[in-house]
Design an enzyme around this catalytic site. Structure first.
Site, PDB file in Angstrom:
ATOM      1  CD  GLU A   2      34.160  45.882  42.459  1.00 48.20           C
ATOM      2  OE1 GLU A   2      34.321  45.830  43.680  1.00 48.20           O
ATOM      3  OE2 GLU A   2      35.087  46.058  41.644  1.00 48.20           O
ATOM      4  CG  ASP A  40      39.650  49.283  41.277  1.00 49.91           C
ATOM      5  OD1 ASP A  40      39.754  50.014  42.271  1.00 49.91           O
ATOM      6  OD2 ASP A  40      39.388  48.074  41.341  1.00 49.91           O
ATOM      7  CD  GLU A  62      42.670  46.323  45.007  1.00 45.46           C
ATOM      8  OE1 GLU A  62      42.192  47.324  45.553  1.00 45.46           O
ATOM      9  OE2 GLU A  62      42.011  45.565  44.283  1.00 45.46           O
TER      10      GLU A  62
HETATM   11  C1  GCV Z   1      36.255  46.568  48.602  1.00 43.43           C
HETATM   12  C2  GCV Z   1      38.360  46.972  43.816  1.00 43.43           C
HETATM   13  C3  GCV Z   1      38.915  45.995  44.803  1.00 43.43           C
HETATM   14  C4  GCV Z   1      37.834  45.444  45.705  1.00 43.43           C
HETATM   15  C5  GCV Z   1      37.167  46.624  46.392  1.00 43.43           C
HETATM   16  C6  GCV Z   1      36.605  47.552  45.325  1.00 43.43           C
HETATM   17  C7  GCV Z   1      35.996  48.790  45.917  1.00 43.43           C
HETATM   18  O1  GCV Z   1      37.554  46.328  42.886  1.00 43.43           O
HETATM   19  O2  GCV Z   1      39.554  44.969  44.138  1.00 43.43           O
HETATM   20  O3  GCV Z   1      38.439  44.594  46.644  1.00 43.43           O
HETATM   21  O4  GCV Z   1      36.157  46.192  47.254  1.00 43.43           O
HETATM   22  O5  GCV Z   1      37.641  47.960  44.473  1.00 43.43           O
HETATM   23  O6  GCV Z   1      36.706  49.790  45.973  1.00 43.43           O
HETATM   24  O7  GCV Z   1      34.859  48.750  46.315  1.00 43.43           O
END
Ligand code: GCV
Length: 843
Positions: free
Chosen positions: A313, A392, A420
């Protein structure tokens, strides 16, 4: 305004504010920062049970952790029984004795535990020593003594017999950590309970009271470490100037045996150290990490270690230099090793620019494809931290095949306590139910019974380490996680990390007893709600393993069915006019199923043997495909979403049965949240059902989808000032439209045309976070309700995130009555309305 009218309005606004959240301060205070450590006073027979408890306490040794153990025992016994424990003499009278095994053994060599006890394990024993009745709490480590004290007090709080007692407990996994995704500016990524308890404005908070209290909670469930900053790490976290600040957090944790960890950015040698590169194989980079780590340990001698998110990411990673995750991990691990530190390297590494047109591409493959070939290449103080599923933190995923793909590497499981993708603590979702399924899943590695829990604890391949990591994201809110019932997830994480063989039911009942009371009605009702809640949420948010159909490009909260399609993020469900699902088979799909050991590969490879709940994760099937349940896929989608919404409504009814059985403010707080959830479940239900109806063209056999006889669309009302607007995506508003007001105030009205009687009226409106519109409802020109749209939902426009409802419980209506809603916009929020629904009040 007439004074009487003003008073009435004030009263109704106050009432509205209370319902919308303004009253939560008091409620949260009542839910209390002590969470499950309330130690409520025991009454009657419950208290009598503990009368024979020794009145004196002896602590063998002196350290910060033992002082915590001592203080906790005194505090708990006093709060529950009213008795103040006095300082006792070492084995010279009846006493409670706290001390390590070594200390106990010196004083009373005859006391030998029935089995060897590992670090953090403890032994609770009632026995006679030199003729005196004693309660012994002991462990090889001081931290284990503290854990024993918490376990003992928990027994008392739940009314268990503690005499006689001879109980030895051992944690299942050696490493039990929580991660916080806190940013240095005080915000928390995916945090839903206020600002950081650690940071504000780029520094560590001056007052770390909450950090200490958090450590106490963590210790009470056996959590040994906490990483305090976001895995999307700001390199400044280990800047020289920041280390003394980190040392203050470590000081707050230390009395509770909680080790401090931080997330680090792999580019730190370049960004902080001014090196030309951060190539992990370059000698200056290796030296930089060694110096930095030595420096950290000089200030924080019990520092726990680092977490690394890299090549993920947009984060910097070893791939920039053609290096592997093992290369990067080992360099840092070798710097930590002499100090006993651990490096958690996250397996959440994937390309988020995948070409969605290529049906062979699959994000789910990434972790296994990258890490399996590196098995055996990681140093033994590295733990590869693996999210429970290959995507995820979705409400439903198969377990990650990587758990079975590392035999010569330490691994740990990453669970997400913060909700989340599971309702962001606005929806009740008790996650241990899901975690249990994951942990108990038998991956059949090498054809043997190898449940995930054994793999991640390092038991299957005799690894030197294994870990349970929970992403907690508690915040400054009084009750830590926002929703009072969400604390059951933090508690449940710790309990499962300690003993994954506990049932979800045991954990739910334990937590309820500790948090509320031993009232059997309360325990039965809340436990039942908790246990049902994950399936309920799954039912109304995403079918058959197709993942949570949420807005994956934005909030991850409300419905956003197509947001996952046609983008590089790879959370595709590939729904079209004919069917839905990702073909992940070896034969015709992405080959992901082949990453599992043969027995599991075969289970998922065949459409017939894939369990219904994961069908669409592994197979693309027509909507008319018949499930094991006998239903077609499309009818299952409709039915499960209606069932889910009904179950959410039923949570409200169940909770109402607890009125006067739980503290008033807490009751009101939870009720408001459950009512909101029930309304939002309908938003989800309608968005998903309508989208699939339009896409598949197949009607609901039960005639519900698209038919809402009790609903009056706002755009169909008589509008004065209001104008109809399209909502995007269309399925997130009833009829695809809402109305908005571009003036100082607007009206929407209609005439009631049903039989006279008492009705309950739901006003579906959009509550954005960029304004606080006011609404007033009039019947026959008489005001019957008013409220302010002041919730803080994650939305700046009308849509599935902001859609919410106001329920007006009882209106006496006659045919021809005019019902008028007045909207007064504020800021960017244009008093948006979606529809009104009327139900006979007795329904
Ligand atoms: C901290 C997902 C979440 C991100 C998070 C990522 C991760 O994509 O939306 O906010 O980043 O996971 O676990 O690194």
């Amino acid at each position: 305004m007439f004074p009487e009218l003003r008073m009435r309005r004030l009263h109704s606004v106050l009432f509205a504010i209370l319902l919308l959240g303004g009253g939560r301060e008091g409620a949260q205070a009542e839910a209390s920062r002590d969470a499950w450590l309330r130690y409520a006073r025991l009454e009657g027979a419950q208290r009598t049970k503990y009368e024979s408890l020794p009145a004196n306490l002896v602590v063998l040794g002196d350290s910060a952790v033992l002082r915590s153990a001592q203080g906790e025992m005194i505090r708990g016994v006093k709060a529950m029984t009213g008795k103040t424990l006095g300082a006792g003499k070492n084995f010279q009278e009846k006493a409670i004795i706290l001390g390590t095994l070594a200390e106990i053994h010196t004083a009373a060599p005859e006391l030998v535990p029935p089995h060897p006890i590992g670090p953090d394990g403890f032994w609770l024993l009632t026995t006679q020593v030199r003729g005196f009745d004693c309660l012994i709490v002991t462990s090889p480590t001081e931290r284990g003594v503290l854990y024993g004290v918490f376990a003992f007090l928990s027994k008392m709080a739940r009314g268990e017999n503690v005499s006689p007692l001879n109980e030895l407990q051992q944690p299942y996994a050696a490493t039990r950590w929580v991660d916080q995704w806190d940013n240095l500016n005080g915000t928390i990524e995916r945090g839903y309970a206020g600002p950081s308890i650690f940071f504000e404005k780029g520094s560590v908070r001056p007052d770390l009271t909450r950090a200490g209290e958090y450590a106490r909670l963590l210790a009470s469930i056996g959590v040994t470490g906490c990483t305090v900053n976001n895995v999307n790490a700001d390199p400044r976290i280990i800047d020289d100037s920041f280390l003394p600040q980190l040392a203050r957090i470590a000081d707050a944790f230390r009395p509770w045996g909680v080790q401090l960890g931080v997330s680090v950015d792999l580019s730190s040698p370049k960004v902080l150290g001014n090196l030309d590169s951060f190539d992990p194989m370059e000698p200056p980079v290796i030296a930089w990490w060694r110096t930095k780590v030595d420096q950290i340990y000089r200030q924080i001698p019990d520092f726990g270690g680092f977490v690394v998110k890299a090549d993920s990411e947009g984060r910097a990673g070893p791939s920039s230099y053609g290096r592997t995750p093992a290369d990067a991990a080992n360099v840092i691990a070798r710097a930590l090793k002499p100090h006993g530190g651990v490096l958690f390297y996250r397996a959440f590494v994937y390309d988020h620019h995948l070409d969605w047109r290529n049906l062979k591409n699959d994000r789910a493959r990434a972790a296994y494809d990258i890490f399996h070939p590196l098995d055996g290449k990681f140093d033994d103080n590295v733990i590869v931290q693996i999210k429970y599923g290959p995507i995820d933190f979705q409400a439903r995923e198969p377990v990650s095949p990587l758990f079975g793909g590392l035999e010569k590497t330490n691994e740990g499981i990453e669970l997400q306590i913060t909700q989340e993708y599971t309702g962001q603590q606005r929806h009740l979702v008790f996650l241990p139910t899901m975690w249990k399924e994951i942990l108990d899943f038998d991956l059949r590695v090498n054809g043997e019974r190898t449940p995930v829990k054994q793999l991640v604890a390092g038991k299957v391949f005799g690894r030197s380490a294994g870990a349970f990591v929970g992403v907690a994201n508690v915040g400054m809110n009084e009750n830590w996680l926002g929703h009072p019932l969400a604390l059951a997830n933090l508690y449940g994480f710790g309990r499962l990390a300690w003993d994954p063989n506990l049932s979800a039911e045991t954990i739910a009942a334990e937590w309820t007893r500790l948090t509320f009371a031993d009232d059997p009605v309360v325990v039965k009702t809340i436990t039942g709600m908790l246990l049902a809640s994950w399936h309920t949420y799954e039912n109304y948010t995403g079918p058959l393993g197709s993942q949570t159909l949420t807005d994956i490009l934005g909030s991850h909260y409300g419905p956003g069915i197509e947001s996952s399609e046609r983008s590089g993020w790879g959370q595709w469900h590939r729904a079209d006019h004919e069917g839905i699902g990702m073909d992940r088979t070896v034969a015709t799909g992405t080959g992901y199923a082949g990453q599992y050991p043969p027995a599991i590969r075969d289970l998922y490879e065949s459409v017939q043997s894939t369990p219904d709940e994961l069908l669409l994760f592994f197979h693309h099937v027509p909507y008319t495909y018949r499930l094991h349940s006998g239903k077609t896929v499309i009818q299952h989608i409709y039915d499960s979403h209606y069932e889910g919404a009904e179950e959410a409504a039923d949570f409200v009814r169940q909770w109402k049965s607890l009125s006067h059985r739980v503290p008033d403010a807490l009751y009101t707080d939870v009720l408001a949240r459950l009512e909101y959830q029930a309304g939002h479940a309908i938003v989800w239900r309608d968005a998903i059902c309508n989208w699939f109806l339009r896409t598949s063209g197949i009607p609901d056999a039960k005639g519900r989808v698209g038919n809402h006889p009790d609903r009056i669309e706002a755009e169909a009302m008589q509008l004065t000032g209001y104008t109809a607007t399209d909502v995007t995506p269309w399925e997130n508003a009833s009829g695809g439209k809402g109305i908005e007001c571009a003036k100082a105030s607007c009206d929407a009205s209609f005439h009631f045309d049903r039989a006279a009687g008492a009705y309950e009226m739901d006003v579906q409106y959009f509550d954005q976070n960029n304004g606080e519109s006011k609404f007033r409802v009039f019947v026959r020109n008489r005001q019957v309700d008013e409220w302010i749209a002041s919730d803080h939902l994650p939305a700046t426009k009308p849509g599935g995130d902001s859609s919410t409802r106001r329920r007006i419980p009882s209106l006496i209506l006659r045919p021809g009555d005019e019902i008028r809603i007045e909207g007064i916009p504020d800021g960017e929020e244009h008093a948006p309305l979606d529809y009104v629904e009327l139900h006979a009040a007795s329904e």
